[in-house]
Design a protein around this motif. Sequence first.
Motif, PDB file in Angstrom:
ATOM      1  N   UNK A 138       0.848  -1.184   0.000  1.00 20.23           N
ATOM      2  CA  UNK A 138       0.000   0.000   0.000  1.00 20.23           C
ATOM      3  C   UNK A 138       0.887   1.239   0.000  1.00 20.23           C
ATOM      4  N   UNK A 139       0.679   2.082  -1.006  1.00 22.00           N
ATOM      5  CA  UNK A 139       1.526   3.253  -1.185  1.00 22.00           C
ATOM      6  C   UNK A 139       1.308   4.317  -0.108  1.00 22.00           C
ATOM      7  N   UNK A 140       0.097   4.422   0.428  1.00 23.08           N
ATOM      8  CA  UNK A 140      -0.212   5.487   1.380  1.00 23.08           C
ATOM      9  C   UNK A 140      -0.238   5.007   2.816  1.00 23.08           C
ATOM     10  N   UNK A 141      -1.011   5.703   3.642  1.00 23.16           N
ATOM     11  CA  UNK A 141      -1.131   5.393   5.057  1.00 23.16           C
ATOM     12  C   UNK A 141      -2.094   4.231   5.271  1.00 23.16           C
ATOM     13  N   UNK A 142      -1.892   3.497   6.351  1.00 26.21           N
ATOM     14  CA  UNK A 142      -2.726   2.344   6.687  1.00 26.21           C
ATOM     15  C   UNK A 142      -4.200   2.733   6.781  1.00 26.21           C
ATOM     16  N   UNK A 143      -5.061   1.831   6.248  1.00 24.15           N
ATOM     17  CA  UNK A 143      -6.505   1.961   6.381  1.00 24.15           C
ATOM     18  C   UNK A 143      -7.062   0.642   6.900  1.00 24.15           C
ATOM     19  N   UNK A 144      -8.113   0.700   7.703  1.00 24.77           N
ATOM     20  CA  UNK A 144      -8.690  -0.519   8.269  1.00 24.77           C
ATOM     21  C   UNK A 144      -9.224  -1.452   7.191  1.00 24.77           C
ATOM     22  N   UNK A 145      -9.619  -0.914   6.044  1.00 21.93           N
ATOM     23  CA  UNK A 145     -10.157  -1.758   4.968  1.00 21.93           C
ATOM     24  C   UNK A 145      -9.111  -2.744   4.455  1.00 21.93           C
ATOM     25  N   UNK A 146      -7.826  -2.419   4.629  1.00 25.49           N
ATOM     26  CA  UNK A 146      -6.775  -3.327   4.170  1.00 25.49           C
ATOM     27  C   UNK A 146      -6.816  -4.648   4.935  1.00 25.49           C
ATOM     28  N   UNK A 147      -7.208  -4.606   6.211  1.00 30.63           N
ATOM     29  CA  UNK A 147      -7.245  -5.820   7.024  1.00 30.63           C
ATOM     30  C   UNK A 147      -8.304  -6.794   6.518  1.00 30.63           C
ATOM     31  N   UNK A 148      -9.483  -6.275   6.182  1.00 33.55           N
ATOM     32  CA  UNK A 148     -10.542  -7.141   5.669  1.00 33.55           C
ATOM     33  C   UNK A 148     -10.172  -7.775   4.339  1.00 33.55           C
ATOM     34  N   UNK A 149      -9.551  -6.986   3.476  1.00 30.03           N
ATOM     35  CA  UNK A 149      -9.117  -7.513   2.174  1.00 30.03           C
ATOM     36  C   UNK A 149      -8.115  -8.641   2.362  1.00 30.03           C
ATOM     37  N   UNK A 150      -7.119  -8.425   3.217  1.00 29.52           N
ATOM     38  CA  UNK A 150      -6.088  -9.437   3.414  1.00 29.52           C
ATOM     39  C   UNK A 150      -6.647 -10.666   4.124  1.00 29.52           C
ATOM     40  N   UNK A 151      -7.567 -10.480   5.062  1.00 29.10           N
ATOM     41  CA  UNK A 151      -8.169 -11.636   5.733  1.00 29.10           C
ATOM     42  C   UNK A 151      -8.900 -12.523   4.730  1.00 29.10           C
ATOM     43  N   UNK A 152      -9.565 -11.907   3.741  1.00 31.95           N
ATOM     44  CA  UNK A 152     -10.222 -12.691   2.703  1.00 31.95           C
ATOM     45  C   UNK A 152      -9.229 -13.507   1.900  1.00 31.95           C
ATOM     46  N   UNK A 153      -8.087 -12.916   1.557  1.00 33.30           N
ATOM     47  CA  UNK A 153      -7.053 -13.647   0.821  1.00 33.30           C
ATOM     48  C   UNK A 153      -6.544 -14.832   1.633  1.00 33.30           C
ATOM     49  N   UNK A 154      -6.329 -14.620   2.937  1.00 35.87           N
ATOM     50  CA  UNK A 154      -5.813 -15.693   3.781  1.00 35.87           C
ATOM     51  C   UNK A 154      -6.818 -16.843   3.902  1.00 35.87           C
ATOM     52  N   UNK A 155      -8.093 -16.517   3.950  1.00 34.11           N
ATOM     53  CA  UNK A 155      -9.117 -17.567   4.012  1.00 34.11           C
ATOM     54  C   UNK A 155      -9.058 -18.450   2.777  1.00 34.11           C
ATOM     55  N   UNK A 156      -8.907 -17.833   1.606  1.00 31.67           N
ATOM     56  CA  UNK A 156      -8.829 -18.601   0.360  1.00 31.67           C
ATOM     57  C   UNK A 156      -7.530 -19.397   0.304  1.00 31.67           C
ATOM     58  N   UNK A 189      -4.697  -1.709  18.045  1.00 27.20           N
ATOM     59  CA  UNK A 189      -6.035  -1.809  18.635  1.00 27.20           C
ATOM     60  C   UNK A 189      -7.013  -2.511  17.693  1.00 27.20           C
ATOM     61  N   UNK A 190      -7.076  -2.085  16.430  1.00 28.62           N
ATOM     62  CA  UNK A 190      -8.102  -2.612  15.526  1.00 28.62           C
ATOM     63  C   UNK A 190      -7.764  -4.001  14.989  1.00 28.62           C
ATOM     64  N   UNK A 191      -6.492  -4.364  14.971  1.00 31.09           N
ATOM     65  CA  UNK A 191      -6.105  -5.641  14.358  1.00 31.09           C
ATOM     66  C   UNK A 191      -6.516  -6.836  15.219  1.00 31.09           C
ATOM     67  N   UNK A 192      -6.764  -6.598  16.491  1.00 33.03           N
ATOM     68  CA  UNK A 192      -7.100  -7.704  17.399  1.00 33.03           C
ATOM     69  C   UNK A 192      -8.454  -8.334  17.094  1.00 33.03           C
ATOM     70  N   UNK A 193      -9.322  -7.657  16.356  1.00 26.93           N
ATOM     71  CA  UNK A 193     -10.650  -8.193  16.053  1.00 26.93           C
ATOM     72  C   UNK A 193     -10.669  -9.111  14.833  1.00 26.93           C
ATOM     73  N   UNK A 194      -9.510  -9.339  14.226  1.00 25.69           N
ATOM     74  CA  UNK A 194      -9.454 -10.178  13.027  1.00 25.69           C
ATOM     75  C   UNK A 194      -8.959 -11.577  13.393  1.00 25.69           C
ATOM     76  N   UNK A 195      -9.532 -12.578  12.711  1.00 30.01           N
ATOM     77  CA  UNK A 195      -9.302 -13.971  13.101  1.00 30.01           C
ATOM     78  C   UNK A 195      -8.157 -14.643  12.368  1.00 30.01           C
TER      79      UNK A 195
END
Length: 273
Positions: free
Chosen positions: A184-202, A231-237
């Motif tokens: 990611x070229x810019x600053x961290x966004x919470x949406x990046x976590x959901x996208x990556x979690x989907x990739x890991x599930x697959x 803080x926000x990353x702890x809610x991801x499985x």
Amino acid sequence: MDQKYRDSDSEIWHSQVPNLEVFPFDDYLSIGFTHHRVILSKVKNYEERIFYISECAHSKWGTRELEKMIDEDLYHHQGTLPNNFAQTMTPGMQALKAVSTFKDEYLLDFINVEEIDVRDTADIDEKVVENSIVNNVKNFILTFGKDFAFISNQYHLDAFGEDQYIDLLFFNRELNCLVAVELKRGKFKTSYLGQLQGYLSVLDGFEKKPHENPAIGLILCKDMNKSFVDYVIQDYSKPIGVATYKTSRDMSEELRKALPDIEELKRLLDTEE
């Protein structure tokens, strides 16, 4: 190593070691005189010196690699990235290994920042970063750490009729798992976590081999608020870490001059192979 050099080096170390009972003598004896001179001249803190001795011994760094790691301040960046490994990985030892494997910041000094700066969109910027890493994958792995094997960029995931592409996919031998890296070229966004979690599930459902551990994800972005990410990353499985990167333009002039030449690094790596 010549005995007189070993004795001389030993005397220097013994004069500065506060507790010889915990000194890593096996690691100390396994690295060269020049390595010790580099550590003594560039590192002032005793614990940091022990850290670099052990890393040299276990990772088999040359002096150029050692100087690069010291200049990047590996000691203070190793294992400090925001992550949820303790909550998402079992057994506990695997989580500890994962924490120690990744840094919270990576120096990508081989990226052509002039080329990035003329682009208009974040997506194209990320593509330039990705291409620079792929074209310099040896240097990236040297920065990324030991035991990584590069699999592919834009790795195609095809599940349930949905086409998805992971920016960079690696395999780590020590962790025995796939490692998906999103740039990611810019600053961290919470949406990046959901996208990556989907990739890991697959990856776990369709790509992971039976003998492998679940995949790990790493978001590599230009900037982040570490307290917020922690803080926000702890809610991801799924196990995910977030790190930042710097290019040569982000470094001070003094540090740029201290870094080894990239062409020289390539030559050394080719020679070792």
